[in-house]
Enzyme design. Sequence first.
Site, mmCIF file in Angstrom:
data_model
loop_
_atom_site.group_PDB
_atom_site.id
_atom_site.type_symbol
_atom_site.label_atom_id
_atom_site.label_comp_id
_atom_site.label_asym_id
_atom_site.label_seq_id
_atom_site.Cartn_x
_atom_site.Cartn_y
_atom_site.Cartn_z
ATOM 1 N N TYR A 113 0.818 -1.216 0.000
ATOM 2 C CA TYR A 113 0.000 0.000 0.000
ATOM 3 C C TYR A 113 0.854 1.270 0.000
ATOM 4 O O TYR A 113 0.385 2.332 -0.404
ATOM 5 C CB TYR A 113 -0.889 0.040 1.243
ATOM 6 C CG TYR A 113 -2.216 -0.664 1.123
ATOM 7 C CD1 TYR A 113 -2.318 -1.919 0.539
ATOM 8 C CD2 TYR A 113 -3.370 -0.072 1.631
ATOM 9 C CE1 TYR A 113 -3.540 -2.572 0.469
ATOM 10 C CE2 TYR A 113 -4.588 -0.716 1.565
ATOM 11 C CZ TYR A 113 -4.674 -1.961 0.987
ATOM 12 O OH TYR A 113 -5.887 -2.596 0.930
ATOM 13 N N ASP B 248 -5.706 -7.233 4.179
ATOM 14 C CA ASP B 248 -6.924 -6.635 3.641
ATOM 15 C C ASP B 248 -7.789 -7.733 3.021
ATOM 16 O O ASP B 248 -8.994 -7.816 3.269
ATOM 17 C CB ASP B 248 -6.551 -5.591 2.579
ATOM 18 C CG ASP B 248 -7.774 -4.957 1.948
ATOM 19 O OD1 ASP B 248 -8.700 -4.587 2.693
ATOM 20 O OD2 ASP B 248 -7.813 -4.851 0.701
#
Length: 362
Positions: free
Chosen positions: A142, A248
């Site tokens: 990310y 995630d």
Amino acid sequence: MTELDILVVAGDGIGPEVTAEALRVLELVAKQADIALRLEHQVFGGASIDHHGVPATEALLERATEVDAVLLGAVGGPKWDGVAADKRPEKGLLNLRSRMGVYANLRPAKIFPSLVDASPLRRDLAEQVDYVVVRELIGGLYFGEPRGISGEPGKQVGINTLTYSEDEIRRIGKRAFEIAQQRQKKLCSIDKANVLECMVLWRRTMETLAKDYPDVALSHMYVDNCSMQLVLNPGQFDVMVCENMFGDIISDEAGATTGSIGLLPSASLGDKGALYEPIHGSAPDIAAQSKANPLAAILSVAMLFEHTAKRADLSRRIEAAVAGVLADGLRTGDLMRGDSTGKKLVSTREMADAVVNKLSLR
Ligand code: IPM
Ligand code: MG
């Protein structure tokens, strides 16, 4: 703690609805426990883009590093889909996590006994779901550099980078080992060390750390196998630790196996301050229709009492109230699966009312 400063950022979609209900629980339980609350509200995500032109203002980010805790709803929605990548509502959330330094995202998944039939898993498997995903939250894919899209139209290249330093792996690893020590003393580190060098370092660092925690049994699993094992044999897991994007992905899967992602809370912890948010997104398709499940937001408040107020007793009371209303047969739409005999379809407000009522009877 007898005083709590809390910044509330409800955000977009169903965020404001579920956060409003979670705040009722927060205020009631704090009052019962003589904890003084100081609440501040700020617009965030898409709502902030509309007001301020950015998904998170500098003032908000700064304030978030000063308060005891931030309570967040959800961000994003189709309205802002066309916005440039670095100004999207999601970017506001990533900036907030990063600025607060909350590297450890705890996502507990535990089946409520009365929801075993709402899980897509077979009963004997659904009953076993009880583990915590410890997701690294401010590094990895990310945040890695370089990133971006470059080149001539038609020949463009998109790039993101998976990078972790030993320091980053060690600090999330330590948290995960400590959590495992409080539970079944079993830690499964999730990686992709068969393909990615970054994950080879991840595995090595976890192995080295394990020497400091001789009471915890460390195992390793490739992330693809993990996604399979979560539905084949969920009972094998106790605490899992993983890279940001792996976390995630598998935490959505974890949510589904508990009956609905609308049930999963999370706590993001760093060295100071903490961020509490349900793991579900902004669900724009059901926003402002009183259909959203407020329980993940309410359970996030339970986590706030445990980790910020250091009052695990209050956290257990909220969890018991939630278990109680589910046992009474109350169901928001997302939980209306399986046998619906004796189940009552309720709105966001009605579900929260029932939790508040249970908590009022002391
Ligand atoms: C989550 C969400 C976020 C993430 C999005 C909204 C940026 O999916 O908290 O799991 O990817 O971390
Ligand atoms: Mg997610």
